[in-house]
Design a protein around this motif. Structure first.
Motif, mmCIF file in Angstrom:
data_model
loop_
_atom_site.group_PDB
_atom_site.id
_atom_site.type_symbol
_atom_site.label_atom_id
_atom_site.label_comp_id
_atom_site.label_asym_id
_atom_site.label_seq_id
_atom_site.Cartn_x
_atom_site.Cartn_y
_atom_site.Cartn_z
ATOM 1 N N PHE A 1 -31.608 -9.169 19.204
ATOM 2 C CA PHE A 1 -31.890 -8.079 20.135
ATOM 3 C C PHE A 1 -32.884 -7.098 19.516
ATOM 4 C CE2 PHE A 1 -30.841 -3.955 22.096
ATOM 5 C CZ PHE A 1 -31.054 -4.282 23.430
ATOM 6 N N PHE A 2 -32.664 -6.759 18.247
ATOM 7 C CA PHE A 2 -33.595 -5.854 17.567
ATOM 8 C C PHE A 2 -34.969 -6.507 17.418
ATOM 9 C CE2 PHE A 2 -29.742 -3.837 15.382
ATOM 10 C CZ PHE A 2 -29.678 -2.813 16.307
ATOM 11 N N GLY A 3 -34.979 -7.807 17.163
ATOM 12 C CA GLY A 3 -36.248 -8.535 17.073
ATOM 13 C C GLY A 3 -37.008 -8.504 18.393
ATOM 14 N N LEU A 4 -36.281 -8.655 19.493
ATOM 15 C CA LEU A 4 -36.905 -8.593 20.822
ATOM 16 C C LEU A 4 -37.462 -7.206 21.121
ATOM 17 C CD1 LEU A 4 -34.364 -10.648 22.955
ATOM 18 C CD2 LEU A 4 -36.700 -11.305 22.332
ATOM 19 N N MET A 5 -36.912 -6.205 20.477
ATOM 20 C CA MET A 5 -37.413 -4.841 20.677
ATOM 21 C C MET A 5 -38.738 -4.619 19.937
ATOM 22 S SD MET A 5 -33.817 -2.727 20.474
ATOM 23 C CE MET A 5 -34.446 -1.099 20.836
ATOM 24 N N GLY A 6 -39.142 -5.613 19.149
ATOM 25 C CA GLY A 6 -40.433 -5.540 18.484
ATOM 26 C C GLY A 6 -40.387 -5.007 17.068
ATOM 27 N N ALA A 7 -39.210 -4.908 16.485
ATOM 28 C CA ALA A 7 -39.088 -4.385 15.125
ATOM 29 C C ALA A 7 -39.521 -5.437 14.114
ATOM 30 C CB ALA A 7 -37.660 -3.968 14.853
ATOM 31 N N LYS A 8 -40.094 -4.970 13.007
ATOM 32 C CA LYS A 8 -40.461 -5.912 11.946
ATOM 33 C C LYS A 8 -39.203 -6.362 11.207
ATOM 34 C CE LYS A 8 -41.716 -2.412 8.550
ATOM 35 N NZ LYS A 8 -42.678 -1.953 7.609
ATOM 36 N N GLU A 9 -39.311 -7.444 10.485
ATOM 37 C CA GLU A 9 -38.153 -8.108 9.891
ATOM 38 C C GLU A 9 -37.332 -7.203 8.969
ATOM 39 O OE1 GLU A 9 -37.344 -11.994 7.148
ATOM 40 O OE2 GLU A 9 -38.980 -12.099 8.593
ATOM 41 N N ASP A 10 -38.008 -6.387 8.149
ATOM 42 C CA ASP A 10 -37.281 -5.486 7.246
ATOM 43 C C ASP A 10 -36.439 -4.480 8.016
ATOM 44 O OD1 ASP A 10 -38.587 -6.793 5.217
ATOM 45 O OD2 ASP A 10 -40.022 -5.182 4.817
ATOM 46 N N VAL A 11 -36.996 -3.965 9.092
ATOM 47 C CA VAL A 11 -36.289 -2.980 9.913
ATOM 48 C C VAL A 11 -35.129 -3.648 10.640
ATOM 49 C CG1 VAL A 11 -36.500 -1.356 11.832
ATOM 50 C CG2 VAL A 11 -38.329 -1.519 10.137
ATOM 51 N N VAL A 12 -35.339 -4.890 11.102
ATOM 52 C CA VAL A 12 -34.267 -5.624 11.787
ATOM 53 C C VAL A 12 -33.077 -5.798 10.844
ATOM 54 C CG1 VAL A 12 -33.598 -7.857 12.764
ATOM 55 C CG2 VAL A 12 -35.752 -6.788 13.453
ATOM 56 N N GLU A 13 -33.331 -6.115 9.588
ATOM 57 C CA GLU A 13 -32.244 -6.293 8.620
ATOM 58 C C GLU A 13 -31.468 -4.997 8.420
ATOM 59 O OE1 GLU A 13 -33.461 -8.067 4.914
ATOM 60 O OE2 GLU A 13 -34.667 -9.576 5.967
ATOM 61 N N LEU A 14 -32.192 -3.888 8.265
ATOM 62 C CA LEU A 14 -31.541 -2.593 8.088
ATOM 63 C C LEU A 14 -30.762 -2.188 9.352
ATOM 64 C CD1 LEU A 14 -34.376 -0.610 6.269
ATOM 65 C CD2 LEU A 14 -32.203 -1.343 5.280
ATOM 66 N N ALA A 15 -31.384 -2.353 10.500
ATOM 67 C CA ALA A 15 -30.743 -1.985 11.763
ATOM 68 C C ALA A 15 -29.496 -2.832 11.998
ATOM 69 C CB ALA A 15 -31.725 -2.139 12.923
ATOM 70 N N THR A 16 -29.565 -4.104 11.657
ATOM 71 C CA THR A 16 -28.428 -5.000 11.842
ATOM 72 C C THR A 16 -27.271 -4.596 10.932
ATOM 73 O OG1 THR A 16 -29.888 -6.808 12.486
ATOM 74 C CG2 THR A 16 -27.678 -7.408 11.760
ATOM 75 N N ALA A 17 -27.576 -4.259 9.676
ATOM 76 C CA ALA A 17 -26.522 -3.824 8.746
ATOM 77 C C ALA A 17 -25.856 -2.549 9.246
ATOM 78 C CB ALA A 17 -27.123 -3.604 7.358
ATOM 79 N N TYR A 18 -26.655 -1.612 9.720
ATOM 80 C CA TYR A 18 -26.143 -0.350 10.260
ATOM 81 C C TYR A 18 -25.326 -0.595 11.535
ATOM 82 C CZ TYR A 18 -26.495 4.356 12.372
ATOM 83 O OH TYR A 18 -26.227 5.567 12.960
ATOM 84 N N ALA A 19 -25.879 -1.402 12.419
ATOM 85 C CA ALA A 19 -25.235 -1.661 13.711
ATOM 86 C C ALA A 19 -23.919 -2.405 13.563
ATOM 87 C CB ALA A 19 -26.181 -2.448 14.611
ATOM 88 N N ARG A 20 -23.840 -3.340 12.639
ATOM 89 C CA ARG A 20 -22.612 -4.128 12.489
ATOM 90 C C ARG A 20 -21.403 -3.233 12.221
ATOM 91 N NH1 ARG A 20 -25.382 -9.008 9.465
ATOM 92 N NH2 ARG A 20 -25.694 -10.332 11.290
ATOM 93 N N VAL A 21 -21.571 -2.270 11.338
ATOM 94 C CA VAL A 21 -20.452 -1.380 11.013
ATOM 95 C C VAL A 21 -20.022 -0.608 12.254
ATOM 96 C CG1 VAL A 21 -19.770 0.647 9.662
ATOM 97 C CG2 VAL A 21 -21.134 -1.166 8.600
ATOM 98 N N LEU A 22 -20.980 -0.061 12.980
ATOM 99 C CA LEU A 22 -20.642 0.754 14.150
ATOM 100 C C LEU A 22 -20.151 -0.091 15.319
ATOM 101 C CD1 LEU A 22 -23.395 3.478 13.935
ATOM 102 C CD2 LEU A 22 -20.985 3.664 13.347
ATOM 103 N N LEU A 23 -20.635 -1.310 15.434
ATOM 104 C CA LEU A 23 -20.139 -2.179 16.498
ATOM 105 C C LEU A 23 -18.705 -2.620 16.222
ATOM 106 C CD1 LEU A 23 -23.290 -4.342 17.292
ATOM 107 C CD2 LEU A 23 -22.226 -2.605 18.758
ATOM 108 N N ILE A 24 -18.410 -2.916 14.969
ATOM 109 C CA ILE A 24 -17.040 -3.282 14.613
ATOM 110 C C ILE A 24 -16.094 -2.117 14.911
ATOM 111 C CG2 ILE A 24 -15.505 -3.767 12.648
ATOM 112 C CD1 ILE A 24 -17.838 -5.538 11.554
ATOM 113 N N GLY A 25 -16.584 -0.901 14.716
ATOM 114 C CA GLY A 25 -15.771 0.284 14.997
ATOM 115 C C GLY A 25 -16.001 0.861 16.380
ATOM 116 N N ALA A 26 -16.553 0.083 17.293
ATOM 117 C CA ALA A 26 -16.852 0.586 18.641
ATOM 118 C C ALA A 26 -15.610 1.131 19.335
ATOM 119 C CB ALA A 26 -17.491 -0.510 19.492
#
Length: 188
Positions: A95-120
């Motif tokens: 999803f982050f990749g489809l938003m046009g983010a570069k690979e490094d940003v996708v990795e950071l965003a995914t790490a950040y998002a996983r924690v918050l999604l698990i705690g949704a």
């Protein structure tokens, strides 16, 4: 209004503190913001519905109906809190990749998002619990719980990001811990 503003401060505080890690980290937090806002919008809708239904039943002096609505709202918040990570976690990086983010940003965003999604569930419960309290006429305590959680997030962010060296994931942990404490306050 203050409760909704406070919800946005969670992400804003994360962005401010994470900006010290560089532009990629700030972009990663920014990528998750629309998703976080969507989660909050769903939860707020459920909370407003619960608030309205509870207020009507209190006006009708229907204590059993009030309890029934509150229980159903909490069960729905649990279901929504479980459904969000089940749906989002497997696809969040693409999803982050489809938003046009570069690979490094996708990795950071995914790490950040996983924690918050698990705690949704915490974010959903906070809004639903807030709605239940507002429906009972206790808007001040509901707002106080949200303000305390947001303030705690502002304090915990630099500790988790810089002192404990968790980086961007530290911001997510600080937010999740703050929301958990808010949830405990609301549950009490």
């Amino acid at each position: 209004m203050i409760g909704m503003l406070v919800q946005t401060i969670y992400n804003l505080a994360d962005g401010i503190w994470v900006s010290g890690l560089g532009p990629d980290a700030l972009a990663a937090v920014g990528l998750f913001f629309p998703i976080f806002t969507g989660i909050i919008a769903l939860a707020a809708g459920l909370g407003v519905g619960a608030s309205s239904a509870i207020a009507r039943r209190i006006g009708a002096r229907n204590k059993k109906g009030v309890d029934n609505v509150a229980v159903h709202a909490i069960v729905l918040s649990l279901l929504l809190g479980v459904a969000i990570p089940l749906v989002m976690l497997p696809t969040i990086d693409s999803f982050f990749g489809l938003m046009g983010a570069k690979e490094d940003v996708v990795e950071l965003a995914t790490a950040y998002a996983r924690v918050l999604l698990i705690g949704a569930f915490m974010a959903v419960f906070n809004n639903v619990g807030n709605g239940i309290l507002r429906g009972e006429g206790d808007a001040n305590r509901a707002m106080l719980a949200m303000v305390v959680g947001s303030g705690l997030n502002i304090v915990l962010d630099p500790i988790f990001i810089y002192t404990l060296n968790f980086g961007i994931v530290g911001a997510a942990y600080a937010t999740l811990l703050s929301m958990t404490i808010t949830s405990l306050f609301i549950a009490y």
